[in-house]
Design a protein around this motif. Structure first.
Motif, mmCIF file in Angstrom:
data_model
loop_
_atom_site.group_PDB
_atom_site.id
_atom_site.type_symbol
_atom_site.label_atom_id
_atom_site.label_comp_id
_atom_site.label_asym_id
_atom_site.label_seq_id
_atom_site.Cartn_x
_atom_site.Cartn_y
_atom_site.Cartn_z
ATOM 1 N N MET A 1 65.423 -7.682 -27.758
ATOM 2 C CA MET A 1 66.292 -7.424 -26.862
ATOM 3 C C MET A 1 66.035 -6.021 -26.260
ATOM 4 O O MET A 1 66.184 -5.833 -25.041
ATOM 5 N N GLU A 2 65.368 -4.781 -27.048
ATOM 6 C CA GLU A 2 65.040 -3.914 -26.542
ATOM 7 C C GLU A 2 63.760 -4.020 -25.758
ATOM 8 O O GLU A 2 63.810 -3.017 -24.870
ATOM 9 N N ASN A 3 62.715 -5.134 -25.867
ATOM 10 C CA ASN A 3 61.714 -5.108 -25.103
ATOM 11 C C ASN A 3 62.232 -5.210 -23.590
ATOM 12 O O ASN A 3 61.696 -4.961 -22.658
ATOM 13 N N ALA A 4 63.221 -6.225 -23.489
ATOM 14 C CA ALA A 4 63.779 -6.632 -22.232
ATOM 15 C C ALA A 4 64.508 -5.580 -21.482
ATOM 16 O O ALA A 4 64.473 -5.353 -20.050
ATOM 17 N N MET A 5 65.195 -4.704 -22.137
ATOM 18 C CA MET A 5 65.927 -3.347 -21.845
ATOM 19 C C MET A 5 64.822 -2.389 -21.264
ATOM 20 O O MET A 5 65.130 -2.057 -19.979
ATOM 21 N N TRP A 6 63.784 -2.156 -21.910
ATOM 22 C CA TRP A 6 62.744 -1.168 -21.245
ATOM 23 C C TRP A 6 61.844 -2.113 -19.935
ATOM 24 O O TRP A 6 61.679 -1.172 -19.112
ATOM 25 N N LEU A 7 61.727 -3.203 -20.146
ATOM 26 C CA LEU A 7 61.240 -3.900 -19.047
ATOM 27 C C LEU A 7 62.178 -3.517 -17.711
ATOM 28 O O LEU A 7 61.506 -3.127 -16.791
ATOM 29 N N PHE A 8 63.385 -3.826 -17.888
ATOM 30 C CA PHE A 8 64.377 -3.639 -16.678
ATOM 31 C C PHE A 8 64.361 -2.318 -16.211
ATOM 32 O O PHE A 8 64.433 -1.821 -15.174
ATOM 33 N N VAL A 9 64.424 -1.342 -17.170
ATOM 34 C CA VAL A 9 64.270 0.232 -16.813
ATOM 35 C C VAL A 9 63.146 0.691 -16.025
ATOM 36 O O VAL A 9 63.268 1.015 -15.041
ATOM 37 N N VAL A 10 61.730 0.135 -16.634
ATOM 38 C CA VAL A 10 60.684 0.581 -15.789
ATOM 39 C C VAL A 10 60.543 -0.373 -14.409
ATOM 40 O O VAL A 10 60.230 0.051 -13.403
ATOM 41 N N ALA A 11 60.929 -1.735 -14.489
ATOM 42 C CA ALA A 11 61.085 -2.571 -13.462
ATOM 43 C C ALA A 11 61.961 -1.940 -12.239
ATOM 44 O O ALA A 11 61.749 -1.718 -10.980
ATOM 45 N N GLY A 12 63.163 -1.466 -12.697
ATOM 46 C CA GLY A 12 64.185 -0.774 -11.787
ATOM 47 C C GLY A 12 63.600 0.131 -11.400
ATOM 48 O O GLY A 12 63.939 0.487 -9.736
ATOM 49 N N GLY A 13 62.876 1.490 -11.869
ATOM 50 C CA GLY A 13 62.241 2.546 -11.184
ATOM 51 C C GLY A 13 61.352 2.120 -10.076
ATOM 52 O O GLY A 13 61.430 2.650 -9.036
ATOM 53 N N ALA A 14 60.559 1.057 -10.718
ATOM 54 C CA ALA A 14 59.489 0.661 -9.527
ATOM 55 C C ALA A 14 60.281 0.068 -8.251
ATOM 56 O O ALA A 14 59.716 0.179 -7.268
ATOM 57 N N THR A 15 61.473 -0.652 -8.527
ATOM 58 C CA THR A 15 62.217 -1.314 -7.316
ATOM 59 C C THR A 15 62.692 -0.235 -6.637
ATOM 60 O O THR A 15 62.626 -0.298 -5.340
ATOM 61 N N ILE A 16 63.168 0.929 -7.063
ATOM 62 C CA ILE A 16 63.936 1.970 -6.190
ATOM 63 C C ILE A 16 62.815 2.626 -5.486
ATOM 64 O O ILE A 16 62.818 3.019 -4.378
ATOM 65 N N LEU A 17 61.501 2.778 -5.997
ATOM 66 C CA LEU A 17 60.281 3.485 -5.055
ATOM 67 C C LEU A 17 59.966 2.556 -4.196
ATOM 68 O O LEU A 17 59.712 2.933 -3.318
ATOM 69 N N GLY A 18 59.911 1.060 -4.533
ATOM 70 C CA GLY A 18 59.478 0.112 -3.685
ATOM 71 C C GLY A 18 60.310 0.178 -2.224
ATOM 72 O O GLY A 18 60.104 -0.022 -1.196
ATOM 73 N N LEU A 19 61.716 0.325 -2.657
ATOM 74 C CA LEU A 19 62.670 0.109 -1.435
ATOM 75 C C LEU A 19 62.589 1.313 -0.734
ATOM 76 O O LEU A 19 62.745 1.325 0.648
ATOM 77 N N ALA A 20 62.291 2.543 -1.325
ATOM 78 C CA ALA A 20 62.140 3.804 -0.421
ATOM 79 C C ALA A 20 61.066 3.723 0.538
ATOM 80 O O ALA A 20 61.153 3.950 1.648
#
Length: 93
Positions: A1-20
């Protein structure tokens, strides 16, 4: 479960940057920006899917916590003795 959490943390940061970046591209040149953004979203969706697949297939390295019986000293990489280094004529604890 921790692996999925870190995946979404990293992917979330990349998503915010991509949206900007997407907002800036569309503000400058809307015609060119839409195609670039669509391609970026396709790549991002594929990367998240691949990352989730990899994180669900493998676990992180197992850790063996210490316990009252001291079984951590029986592991292959147990802590070394104090006298393990040559030239240190110290007594063991």
């Amino acid at each position: 479960m921790e692996n999925a959490m870190w995946l979404f943390v990293v992917a979330g940061g990349a998503t915010i940057l991509g949206l900007a970046l997407a907002f800036g591209i569309i503000k400058q040149n809307p015609a060119r920006g839409i195609g670039a953004i669509a391609g970026a979203f396709i790549v991002a969706i594929g990367a998240v899917g691949l990352g989730y697949l990899v994180s669900s297939q493998t676990e992180t390295a197992p850790s063996k916590p210490s316990d009252a019986q001291g079984s951590q000293y029986e592991a292959p990489a147990r802590p070394s003795d104090q006298n393990a280094l040559p030239g240190l004529n110290q007594q063991n604890r």
